[in-house]
Design a protein around this motif. Structure first.
Motif, PDB file in Angstrom:
ATOM      1  N   THR B 317       0.816  -1.219   0.000  1.00 20.86           N
ATOM      2  CA  THR B 317       0.000   0.000   0.000  1.00 20.86           C
ATOM      3  C   THR B 317       0.846   1.263   0.000  1.00 20.86           C
ATOM      4  O   THR B 317       0.321   2.346  -0.202  1.00 20.86           O
ATOM      5  CB  THR B 317      -0.910   0.067   1.242  1.00 20.86           C
ATOM      6  N   GLY B 318       2.141   1.122   0.257  1.00 21.52           N
ATOM      7  CA  GLY B 318       2.980   2.297   0.314  1.00 21.52           C
ATOM      8  C   GLY B 318       2.846   3.070   1.616  1.00 21.52           C
ATOM      9  O   GLY B 318       3.410   4.133   1.788  1.00 21.52           O
ATOM     10  N   ARG B 319       2.028   2.534   2.555  1.00 12.58           N
ATOM     11  CA  ARG B 319       1.885   3.193   3.847  1.00 12.58           C
ATOM     12  C   ARG B 319       2.177   2.166   4.940  1.00 12.58           C
ATOM     13  O   ARG B 319       2.065   0.968   4.725  1.00 12.58           O
ATOM     14  CB  ARG B 319       0.448   3.698   4.069  1.00 12.58           C
ATOM     15  N   SER B 320       2.537   2.693   6.096  1.00 11.80           N
ATOM     16  CA  SER B 320       2.721   1.790   7.218  1.00 11.80           C
ATOM     17  C   SER B 320       1.419   1.702   7.996  1.00 11.80           C
ATOM     18  O   SER B 320       0.719   2.685   8.174  1.00 11.80           O
ATOM     19  CB  SER B 320       3.837   2.303   8.126  1.00 11.80           C
ATOM     20  N   LEU B 321       1.100   0.492   8.434  1.00  8.62           N
ATOM     21  CA  LEU B 321      -0.128   0.300   9.204  1.00  8.62           C
ATOM     22  C   LEU B 321       0.008   0.917  10.583  1.00  8.62           C
ATOM     23  O   LEU B 321      -0.953   1.355  11.183  1.00  8.62           O
ATOM     24  CB  LEU B 321      -0.399  -1.200   9.315  1.00  8.62           C
ATOM     25  N   ARG B 322       1.227   0.939  11.084  1.00  9.73           N
ATOM     26  CA  ARG B 322       1.433   1.441  12.442  1.00  9.73           C
ATOM     27  C   ARG B 322       1.151   2.936  12.552  1.00  9.73           C
ATOM     28  O   ARG B 322       0.834   3.440  13.606  1.00  9.73           O
ATOM     29  CB  ARG B 322       2.863   1.151  12.908  1.00  9.73           C
ATOM     30  N   GLU B 323       1.316   3.651  11.412  1.00 13.16           N
ATOM     31  CA  GLU B 323       1.077   5.099  11.454  1.00 13.16           C
ATOM     32  C   GLU B 323      -0.373   5.411  11.775  1.00 13.16           C
ATOM     33  O   GLU B 323      -0.686   6.482  12.260  1.00 13.16           O
ATOM     34  CB  GLU B 323       1.440   5.727  10.110  1.00 13.16           C
TER      35      GLU B 323
END
Lengths: 257, 324
Positions: B317-323
């Protein structure tokens, strides 16, 4: 078999809600009865001087006023039951029960039955107190009246549930309910009989189911059973209650989350 | 159930009409064309950020929400044609639970059992089994409104499994629980799985999902992005990483040697350390050590890291889930 299961499930929900409601008996007695008792103590005596006014119905001031008071209580103890449903929707109780195979109608009717049961208790207490003030009792008339009162309760509580499910929000629920209740109540002959009203008000009242209920209960309190006012009162209120339950259960079935 | 799959989902979609009249927004797909199958007796995890469509999916699968389109079979029953059969076969524990606060756990459980058609005696017996099994004795006779978060969650679980459902849906069951309660809850979920229950679960805790789910699907913006066992998913990303610290004067020499090794997929220098990406860290680590040793380069420290599900999410997704 299916109908047996339906009755069984309705009774289960009824006994569960009743049990929880009765955990706070004082709340029901005090909050439910406070307003009608105020009217009985502080308003009913003022009608004594109106009894001789032409057009005032027969039977004495309390026999004219108590029926209206019963309908008023039926309205107000049922009008805001939707608050409880919104609370249960918010804390997940409604979803949890909607995932079980229990009939959707049973989930809703079980609640309404509790409302009706409590209204019945309140009505009996109110009538008993009114008797102490000089209400002349016709037992069979009172028993038939209670049925009519409870049907009004079913009609109003189902309406309250429908609005609750559509608004899903207490702040919208209360004003929406009042929007309907205030005009319907003023136009029903609860506080002052419609026989004192001008013709055009009576014409509007033809479309008000509460007016039929009040007139019906008044006739019953005076011991008139088989007259057209009583029969029409029952017919109108029963039909409206069925309609109200139908809309509530349809809304419940299509409820999102 | 006559198939190997407890849950079969074909092209499931949910379109929400905009509730916001001022914004005049377009209708939104909360869930779009999801296809997946869950084998019987597995813990299957749905992973994704808030608003990814996990809860909407759960609500459709548990008959609470009508799908806009798609075909679903649960425990062998068609979701739309046989909702009552589906309801008899499933248990659902929503994020908020659904306990009656003004009643005790026992009262909640007995009513729930009776809603599933048990007699009074059966309901009481089953309730007492669960109270004992889930260790609820200490508080089961108190009103629910006095419970802690962990106690509530255990009673939620008991409500969800009171009728021994074939398929159990758990929406964020460990949200807000302390580590001890989380571990206890997961232990119970594993016992259920070992006894043959199929479990579909959503969670934010990536380490949990990794350790406990037999298979996972990652969802984002209402679509299913990738699905597989945690191992398969992690293999898809950059691979394991070996981080080596050398003395500063030998770093350049070491970098040159490592760069040419055939199994190294990628290599970079991060401050005073060299990071090497490889297919399989356990196999590559001895080779790396031997190579550097043979060139008489002294290794100060070395560490091996496996990719996490967060790396997987980041990769897709190009994003971190933790963010989130």
């Amino acid at each position: 078999m299916k109908i047996y299961k339906f009755i069984h499930d309705t009774f289960l929900i009824f006994s569960r809600t009743l049990l929880i409601t009765l955990r706070n008996p004082l709340r029901i007695i005090i909050f439910g009865l406070f307003q009608p008792l105020c009217f009985l103590f502080l308003f009913a005596p003022m009608l004594d001087s109106l009894v001789r006014v032409p057009g005032f119905p027969p039977g004495g001031s309390l026999n004219v006023f108590t029926p209206g008071l019963l309908i008023m209580m039926a309205i107000y103890s049922s009008a805001f039951v939707g608050f409880g449903l919104i609370g249960d929707m918010r804390n997940g109780v409604v979803s949890r029960m909607r995932v079980t195979p229990v009939s959707r109608l049973a989930l809703l009717l079980g609640r309404s039955l509790t409302d009706m049961f409590i209204l019945l208790m309140q009505s009996v207490i109110l009538i008993t107190i009114a008797t102490l003030f000089g209400l002349k009792l016709n037992i069979s008339g009172v028993i038939l009246s209670l049925i009519l009162v409870v049907l009004v309760g079913l009609m109003v509580s189902s309406f309250s549930y429908t609005i609750a499910m559509l608004t899903k929000n207490e702040y919208t629920l209360a004003p929406t309910i009042n929007l309907f209740l205030i005009p319907l109540q003023l136009n029903s002959g609860i506080t002052l009989p419609l026989s004192l009203a001008p013709a055009w008000i009576n014409k509007i009242a033809l479309f008000n189911p509460l007016a039929y209920a009040v007139s019906g209960v008044r006739e019953l309190f005076n011991g008139n059973f088989l007259n057209s006012t009583v029969i029409i009162g029952f017919a109108v209120v029963t039909a409206m209650a069925c309609l109200s339950v139908y809309f509530a259960s349809r809304t419940f079935k299509n409820l999102n989350a | 159930m006559n198939t190997a799959f407890a849950i079969k989902i074909e092209n499931l979609s949910k379109l929400f009409k905009s509730q916001d009249r001022l914004a005049k927004a377009e209708p939104v797909y909360a869930v779009r064309n999801i296809n997946m199958k869950v084998e019987r007796g597995q813990i299957f995890g749905l992973l994704g950020p808030n608003g990814a469509g996990k809860t909407t999916t759960m609500q459709m699968l548990t008959t609470l929400l009508k799908p806009t389109s798609g075909k679903v079979s649960i425990a062998g029953y068609d979701l739309l044609k046989e909702p009552d059969k589906v309801r008899e076969s499933i248990g659902y524990i929503s994020q908020i639970g659904g306990l009656e606060n003004e009643a005790t756990a026992i009262e909640n459980l007995v009513l729930q059992a009776r809603l599933y058609g048990m007699s009074k005696e059966q309901a009481l017996a089953r309730t007492h089994d669960l109270v004992k099994h889930l260790q609820l004795e200490a508080f089961a006779n108190r009103l629910v409104k006095t419970y802690s978060g962990g106690q509530r969650r255990l009673v939620d679980l008991a409500l969800g499994i009171i009728h021994k459902p074939a398929v159990l849906f758990l929406d964020e069951p460990t949200l807000g629980l302390d580590p001890q309660n989380r571990a206890h809850l997961w232990q119970q979920v594993k016992v259920l799985r070992d006894n043959g229950t199929t479990i579909l679960i959503t969670t934010h805790y990536l380490d949990e999902a990794d350790a406990l789910c037999d298979r996972l699907a990652i969802v984002d913006h209402g679509t299913l992005i990738v699905e597989g066992t945690p191992e398969e998913l992690k293999k898809n990303v950059a691979g394991d990483s070996v981080t080596i610290e050398l003395s500063p004067e030998e770093q350049t020499a070491g970098f040159k040697i490592l760069k040419d090794l055939p199994f190294v997929k990628d290599i970079s220098i991060i401050k005073d350390k060299i990071r090497v990406y490889v297919e399989c860290g356990e196999e590559s680590l001895p080779l790396i050590l031997r190579t550097l040793d043979g060139s008489t380069i002294t290794i100060k420290t070395v560490s091996l890291a496996h990719p996490t599900l967060d790396d997987v999410f980041l990769n897709f997704t190009g994003r971190s889930l933790r963010e989130n």
